[in-house]
Design a protein around this motif. Structure first.
Motif, PDB file in Angstrom:
ATOM      1  N   LEU A   1      -5.676  -1.513  -3.888  1.00 55.53           N
ATOM      2  CA  LEU A   1      -4.687  -1.009  -2.931  1.00 55.53           C
ATOM      3  C   LEU A   1      -3.469  -0.401  -3.616  1.00 55.53           C
ATOM      4  N   GLY A   2      -3.446  -0.445  -4.946  1.00 54.94           N
ATOM      5  CA  GLY A   2      -2.309   0.108  -5.672  1.00 54.94           C
ATOM      6  C   GLY A   2      -1.079  -0.753  -5.647  1.00 54.94           C
TER       7      GLY A   2
ATOM      8  N   LEU B   1      -0.049  -7.851   0.361  1.00 52.73           N
ATOM      9  CA  LEU B   1      -1.256  -7.036   0.453  1.00 52.73           C
ATOM     10  C   LEU B   1      -1.684  -6.838   1.908  1.00 52.73           C
ATOM     11  N   LEU B   2      -1.573  -7.886   2.710  1.00 52.48           N
ATOM     12  CA  LEU B   2      -1.941  -7.752   4.114  1.00 52.48           C
ATOM     13  C   LEU B   2      -0.998  -6.819   4.864  1.00 52.48           C
ATOM     14  N   GLY B   3       0.221  -6.655   4.352  1.00 51.90           N
ATOM     15  CA  GLY B   3       1.179  -5.771   5.005  1.00 51.90           C
ATOM     16  C   GLY B   3       1.157  -4.345   4.497  1.00 51.90           C
ATOM     17  N   VAL B   4       0.262  -4.023   3.556  1.00 54.05           N
ATOM     18  CA  VAL B   4       0.198  -2.657   3.034  1.00 54.05           C
ATOM     19  C   VAL B   4      -0.351  -1.731   4.107  1.00 54.05           C
ATOM     20  N   PRO B   5       0.378  -0.691   4.499  1.00 53.98           N
ATOM     21  CA  PRO B   5      -0.138   0.244   5.518  1.00 53.98           C
ATOM     22  C   PRO B   5      -1.347   0.998   4.981  1.00 53.98           C
TER      23      PRO B   5
ATOM     24  N   LEU C   1       6.679   3.762   5.526  1.00 53.51           N
ATOM     25  CA  LEU C   1       8.013   3.967   4.977  1.00 53.51           C
ATOM     26  C   LEU C   1       8.741   2.638   4.812  1.00 53.51           C
ATOM     27  N   LEU C   2       8.648   1.765   5.820  1.00 54.29           N
ATOM     28  CA  LEU C   2       9.350   0.485   5.768  1.00 54.29           C
ATOM     29  C   LEU C   2       8.810  -0.392   4.644  1.00 54.29           C
ATOM     30  N   ALA C   3       7.510  -0.377   4.413  1.00 58.32           N
ATOM     31  CA  ALA C   3       6.923  -1.193   3.344  1.00 58.32           C
ATOM     32  C   ALA C   3       7.469  -0.775   1.987  1.00 58.32           C
TER      33      ALA C   3
END
Length: 441
Positions: free
Chosen positions: A88-89, A213-217, A226-228
Motif C-alpha cells: 500500500l506504500g 493501513l485500514l485508513g489508507v484511501p 487528502l486528510l490521510a
C-alpha cells in the motif's frame, strides 16, 4: 466427515486441527495398518512415536493458520503486516525516543513563577559532526527560586534511533521558540538528559500500524485521501476538511450576518474559475504554526506542501489553525479512608487528560466521560457536583474565528461542553483549572 469436523480453510476462517484430533487420526491409521490388536497404550514405543509426530503436525497446522491470516490487514502481525503495508506504500513508522530532562533555573527574579508549558521545545548543542536534535516536553512544569530544579518527560521531534541521546547530554531551550512563547527576562534555564533516552529504535505497535493501513484511501482526489496525508505530517494532532464541495462555511465570521433582503447572495460564477475550501489543522502542543517561530518547521508550510501534491486541479485550500479550548473541572470527590488524597487527585487528572486528548476537532467534552474517568480511579467512591469549565485560550493558541480573551465559563452539573468545528479541547494536569475537593467516606 461432518461440517463440525472440517479443518483448514472454511467459510468461518481457518480451523486448526487440535492435538487430540491428530492423535486420534494417527491411532486410527495405525490400527488399519497393523491390525486392531496393535499396542497403542501410553507405554508402548509406537504410541510414543505417534505422540511426538502429533506435536510436530500440530505446529504445522498453526503455521498454516498464521500464514492464512497473514494475508489480511485486519489479522496480519509482525513481518506479514509489514509486507502488506509495503504493497500500500505505507511503511511502519519508528517511534520517538523518550526520557527525562532535568531543568535548572538560574538568575531568577524573586517571587516569580516561570512556567514552561507542555510542548516546550529543547534542542541539543550542535557540533560539526552531529546536527542539533529537537525535543518537546510532554508535561508542563513550574520553576521558582525556591524550586529551581524539576524533571520533566520529553520526546524527540524526529522519529528514529537518532533521538536516543545518552545520559548527561546537554540541551537548551530553542531560542526562536522561547522568544515567541516565553518571557524569561534575565533568567536562564539549563537542561540535561536525566538518563538515556530509549524507544527510538522501535517500530510502532501492530495495532497502531494496522489502524493506519485500514485508513489508507483506495482512491485519489477525495477528501479522505487528502486528510490521510495531512494527518501523517509530523506535528499534526488532528485535521478536518471543511466545505470540500463549495457549500456554506459556518466557521467564517460573516456567517449569520448576511442581509439577504439588501443585496444579492453572490455574483455569477465564471466558467472555469476555481472554488475554495478550508483545511483546519490542530497542532500538537508547542508546535510552531509559522516558519521562524522555532527550529522546527512551521506546520503551515509543511501541510501546504502536502496539499499541493494532493489537491484537485484548480482547487485551492485555505489553511487555518484550530483554536485550542482549555478545559477545566470542579467537583467533590468522595474517597475511601486510607487512600492518599493527592495521589487520587493526580490519578484522576491524568485520566481526564487522557480522555480529553483523544478528542478530535469539533468533538465536545461529555460530562459522563469525565465522571466515568474519575469513578474508575482506585479509591474513589463517588463524584459529586462535577462541572465542566471552559477557559479562554492563552495567547498564541487562538488563530481566527472570534476567540475571546480574559474570561471563563462554568457549566451546570451534567451539562456537556460543546465545541465549534474549528475548536479542539485541551486539558493540562499542571493547571489551576481543576478544582477538586476531597471528602473521606
Amino acid at each position: 466427515m461432518t461440517s463440525e469436523e472440517r479443518f483448514g480453510v472454511t467459510k468461518d476462517g481457518f480451523v486448526v486441527k487440535g492435538v487430540d484430533r491428530i492423535i486420534a487420526d494417527q491411532q486410527e491409521r495405525a490400527r488399519a495398518m497393523f491390525g486392531d490388536d496393535v499396542d497403542l497404550t501410553s507405554g508402548s514405543a509406537l504410541r510414543k512415536v505417534l505422540d511426538a509426530a502429533a506435536v510436530d503436525t500440530h505446529e504445522l497446522w498453526r503455521a498454516l493458520e498464521s500464514q492464512y491470516y497473514g494475508t489480511f490487514i485486519s489479522t496480519a502481525q509482525g513481518p506479514s503486516l509489514d509486507l502488506l503495508g509495503r504493497d500500500l506504500g505505507l511503511r511502519r513508522r519508528e517511534l520517538r525516543a523518550r526520557g527525562p530532562v532535568v531543568l535548572t533555573l538560574a538568575d531568577a527574579a524573586p517571587d516569580r513563577d516561570y512556567v514552561l508549558p507542555q510542548g516546550t521545545v529543547m534542542v541539543t548543542v550542535p557540533s560539526p559532526d552531529v546536527p542539533a536534535l529537537a525535543f518537546r516536553s510532554t508535561d508542563a512544569v513550574t520553576l521558582t527560586t525556591e524550586r529551581s530544579t524539576a524533571t520533566v518527560e520529553a520526546e524527540a521531534v524526529a522519529r528514529g534511533a537518532a533521538g536516543n541521546i545518552g545520559f548527561g547530554r546537554e540541551l537548551r531551550l530553542d531560542p526562536d521558540w522561547a522568544r515567541h512563547n516565553l518571557n524569561l527576562g534575565a533568567a536562564v534555564i539549563k537542561s540535561v538528559a536525566g538518563r538515556d533516552f530509549l524507544g527510538g529504535e522501535l517500530g510502532e505497535p501492530d495495532a497502531v500500524y494496522r489502524a493506519r493501513l485500514l485508513g489508507v484511501p483506495r482512491t485519489v482526489w477525495t477528501q479522505e485521501a487528502l486528510l490521510a496525508r495531512i494527518l501523517d505530517v509530523n506535528g499534526v494532532r488532528d485535521a478536518v476538511v471543511l466545505d470540500p464541495l463549495g457549500g456554506v462555511e459556518a466557521t467564517r465570521r460573516a456567517f449569520g450576518t448576511f442581509r439577504f433582503g439588501s443585496r444579492g447572495f453572490s455574483g455569477a460564477r465564471q466558467t472555469g474559475s476555481p472554488y475554495f475550501f478550508d483545511i483546519v489543522v490542530a497542532p500538537e502542543p508547542g508546535w510552531p504554526w509559522n516558519r521562524g517561530e522555532a527550529s522546527l518547521p512551521g506546520l503551515y508550510g509543511e501541510v501546504l506542501d502536502v496539499v499541493r501534491q494532493w489537491r484537485p486541479v484548480s482547487i485551492f485550500p485555505a489553511l487555518l489553525a484550530a483554536n485550542q479550548v482549555d478545559v477545566g473541572i470542579r467537583a467533590t470527590l468522595v474517597i475511601e479512608a486510607g487512600h492518599d488524597e493527592e495521589a487520587v487527585k493526580g490519578a484522576i487528572l491524568d485520566a481526564v487528560r487522557a480522555s480529553v486528548d483523544r478528542l478530535r476537532l469539533g468533538h465536545g467534552v461529555l460530562h459522563s466521560d469525565i465522571v466515568l474517568s474519575a469513578r474508575t480511579t482506585a479509591g474513589v467512591v463517588d463524584v459529586q457536583n462535577l462541572r465542566l469549565r471552559r477557559f479562554a485560550p492563552a495567547f498564541g493558541q487562538a488563530y481566527y474565528g472570534g476567540a475571546t480573551y480574559g474570561g471563563a465559563e462554568e457549566l451546570s452539573v451534567g451539562e456537556n461542553l460543546d465545541l465549534a468545528p474549528d475548536e479542539i479541547a485541551h486539558f493540562s494536569v499542571d493547571t489551576s483549572m481543576a478544582d477538586l475537593r476531597v471528602v473521606v467516606a
